[in-house]
Write a protein that holds these residues in place. Structure first.
Motif: not given
Length: 442
Positions: A280-291, A421-436
């Motif tokens: 449950r902890v892993l499911q909840d933490t994963t869900h919270d991070l993805r949300v 900054i918003e589009r080319d730096k931040c949003m591009t960097h956020r594409q490396r966000y870990p998968t579920i």
């Protein structure tokens, strides 16, 4: 040889006393007539016929009594032998049967212990796998934390009025706080798993010791049950039948194993509950991070849309300003030309008035030409004043337009930088966000 007359001795049957028989009375002494001192030496060492018969009958009676006693003892011995043989065989059979029942009981407890040992081993292996998942999930949270902090640092380099605490920054701060709390939760859960693994191993070791003892006891009892009266390896051990102080009773023996199994069952249930908790902890933490990641991405997208719209409006307004600047510059040139064009008529009119002011005497009158010239001069002066006023206003407007142009260009540059900054730096960097799956510890 003494000349005294020997007196016969009383008879004493020692065997009759030893066997508890009544002692026979000695035969009455028969006085013998004296033959005189001349025959004393012959009579002193001999028994009388009565004594001989008495002794003979006594021997016969004693032999008969001994024969009766021996036959009685033989009959009793035979009966006792038969009885004790049957009792011994029955007791031995009961002992063999009880050993067999004991072997079955030990086997049942051994099987139960072995089942719980296997279960604890499987539970420990599953907890080790869960611990690995928690560690991987904890490591996976480092990437979102680095991304969120990098986004905050990048957005801190925004310029001028774009350096605002907007919804994006609020969501990023929430994300950082969420990641920190999740990391703390995963560390606490990992510590619980490690503690449960230790308790499982201790319970397993206790069961293994109990199983080992029962294994040895089973072998001893099995070997004991195989003993028979024909076994060549049996020996006398007199002290083995003595009750020892440290020997436990059946109740304490059963309770000891039951307590061990109860402790093992308790750890198994705790392991099951802990595994469900970890899941449950892993499911909840994963869900919270993805949300939260989705919330941040939406805020970034909305912010980029706002910046793009603002930049577009600023560029459109800048185009209008540039157009007005060009028109105003042309208007200033036209006004300057108009002022320049008014100088020649003004000189002509002023020259005419000057020449006519040189007329002599009565010729210097305010006639119609004089009035017309004066009106012309006044009209030209008024026109020049209006043109100069308009030229001043046009130059002021051009200055304001230039200031607006500079302001718009700066703001457009800010918006362009913010969009980068918003589009080319931040949003591009956020594409490396870990998968579920990575956030779940796989």
């Amino acid at each position: 040889m003494s000349s005294e007359v020997l007196v016969s001795r009383p008879h004493y049957d020692s065997r009759a006393v030893a066997q508890g028989l009544p002692e026979r009375e000695p035969p009455a002494e028969i006085p013998q007539p004296s033959s005189g001192s001349a025959t004393a030496g012959y009579r002193s060492a001999k028994y009388t016929p009565a004594e001989w018969f008495s002794n003979y009958h006594t021997i016969l009676q004693q032999a008969g009594a001994d024969l009766y006693t021996a036959r009685s003892i033989q009959r009793e011995s035979k009966t006792l032998n038969q009885d004790t043989e049957a009792d011994t065989l029955k007791t031995q059979a009961d002992g063999t049967r009880l050993l067999g029942e004991r072997l079955q009981e030990i086997h049942c407890w051994k099987s139960e212990l072995h089942r719980h040992i296997d279960q604890l081993l499987a539970d420990t292996e599953s907890l080790l796998a869960v611990k690995t998942r928690l560690e991987k999930a904890l490591d996976a949270t480092e990437a979102p934390y680095a991304i969120a902090t990098d986004n905050l640092n990048c957005r801190a380099r925004r310029l001028g009025p774009d350096l605002v605490r907007d919804s994006v920054e609020e969501e990023l701060l929430k994300e950082v706080d969420l990641i920190r709390s999740i990391q703390a939760l995963l560390k606490r859960t990992t510590a619980q798993v490690v503690s449960q693994i230790k308790m499982n191993r201790e319970a397993k070791q206790t069961l293994e010791l109990d199983w080992s003892d029962k294994y040895q006891a089973y072998n001893f009892d099995d070997h004991s049950g195989r003993y028979s009266n024909m076994s060549p390896d049996t020996q006398h051990h007199p002290s083995s039948a003595i009750m020892q102080d440290q020997v436990c009773n059946c109740t304490s023996w059963t309770k000891f194993t039951q307590d061990n199994l109860s402790k093992a069952l308790q750890e198994e249930q705790a392991t099951h509950s802990l595994r469900l908790l970890v899941e449950r902890v892993l499911q909840d933490t994963t869900h919270d991070l993805r949300v939260q990641c989705s919330n941040v991405d939406r805020a970034f997208s909305q912010r980029c849309v706002e910046l793009t719209e603002a930049k577009t409006q600023l560029e459109m307004k800048l185009a209008q300003i540039l157009e007005q600047i060009g028109a105003q510059e042309r208007n200033i040139v036209a006004l300057q030309q108009a002022i320049h064009n008014k100088e020649a008529p003004l000189r002509v009119a002023q020259s005419r008035l000057y020449l006519r002011s040189l007329r002599p005497n009565m010729e210097l009158c305010r006639d119609q030409p004089q009035l017309s010239l004066e009106g012309e001069v006044r009209q030209i002066d008024a026109t020049l004043a209006s043109l100069h006023q308009q030229l001043s206003e046009a130059r002021g407007s051009l200055s304001h337009l230039e200031e607006s142009r500079i302001t718009l260009e700066k703001d457009i540059n800010c918006k362009t930088h913010s969009l980068f900054i918003e589009r080319d730096k931040c949003m591009t960097h956020r594409q490396r966000y870990p998968t579920i799956s990575m956030l779940s510890g796989y």
